[in-house]
Design a protein around this motif. Structure first.
Motif: not given
Length: 292
Positions: A125-132, A152-153
């Motif tokens: 959160e803060n900033p909203d991210t996703v790690e794959a 890859t995403i």
């Protein structure tokens, strides 16, 4: 009731048939070799999937084969597609999830073990991210990263849900051998987990790669999944059925040869220095034949 030799033989024969049927049922030998389950069909979709446009591709609307994933939480679901060389996936889950995972070829009675291939998505959160992360599972601890990264995403946050588009080559050429190789028509099993639901049993799903076009695949197609003997069932057979069969044999032998018709060694089979063992038919007649 007086038990004659024929009755004893018939009762024993029926008993062994019964135990054989139990064993067959336990092992699934003649009962069924396939089971119908739920899962995903990955149809062919457009090959120009963009992972940098900040939006979810429109073609996912036509991918009707999907499953609601209870392990992801309320509103979570997953879809799959392919372009004949790459596997596509759309994973949707609540944004307050710390992480979600996919495991391929899981063990029947276990989860996230035995160096199985998988993916993990970590949300910040803060900033909203996703790690794959392209991973291999090593037990109920944080999985190990694959030395070779092959997924890859792109992530999109909408309201309380996170949408992740993921792409992975059919054949990653993984030199360590942990990545599954997909082909058209390949069938693999999978499980899902999340930070809030990763202890205990999980639902098994199939993933079928197909050359059908998106929109042509039924919502819930029927797919037969090959099954083998379960280790727990084999243990039950060995520890339960087999000893009972042994006891039945011992009781029959005791009744037949100790009480009913004791073996009498009345034939001299030694002539001079020649030792001639009895033939099979001689043994058979001596055991089951009527007395003269």
């Amino acid at each position: 009731m007086k038990l004659t030799k024929k009755k004893i033989i018939m009762i024993t024969f029926i008993a062994f048939l019964s135990f054989g049927s139990i064993g067959s049922s336990v092992l699934g030998g003649t009962v069924s070799v396939t089971q119908s389950t739920s899962g995903f069909v990955a149809p062919i979709a457009p090959s120009d999937l963009s992972l940098v446009d900040g939006q979810i591709a429109d073609f996912w609307i036509n991918v009707t084969s999907y499953q609601n994933i209870s392990e992801f939480g309320e509103g979570g679901y997953v879809k799959f597609a392919n372009n004949e060389t790459h596997l596509y996936s759309l994973l949707v889950f609540p944004s307050d999830s710390d992480w979600v995972s996919v495991e391929f070829q899981p063990e029947p009675d276990a989860c996230m073990t035995n160096l199985n291939d998988g993916w993990s998505l970590y949300v910040t959160e803060n900033p909203d991210t996703v790690e794959a992360k392209d991973i291999k599972f090593v037990g109920v601890v944080m999985p190990d990263d694959d030395a070779q990264k092959d997924i890859t995403i792109e992530s999109v946050f909408e309201g309380s849900m996170t949408y992740v588009e993921l792409v992975r080559p059919f054949d990653t050429g993984d030199t360590d051998g942990y990545d599954i190789v997909y082909t058209n028509g390949s069938l693999n099993m999978m499980q899902f987990a999340s930070a809030s639901d990763h202890i205990g049993a999980h639902t098994d799903y199939y993933l079928l790669i197909t050359d059908s076009l998106a929109g042509d695949v039924p919502t819930n197609p029927s797919v037969d999944i090959p099954t083998g003997a379960n280790l727990g069932q084999i243990k039950f057979l060995l520890l339960g059925v087999t000893p009972v069969g042994v006891v039945v044999f011992i009781l029959f032998h005791a009744f037949r040869r100790v009480y009913s018709s004791p073996i009498k060694h009345e034939f001299n089979r030694v002539v001079g220095n020649s030792h001639k063992p009895p033939t099979f038919m001689e043994r058979w007649r001596e055991t089951f034949g009527s007395k003269q």
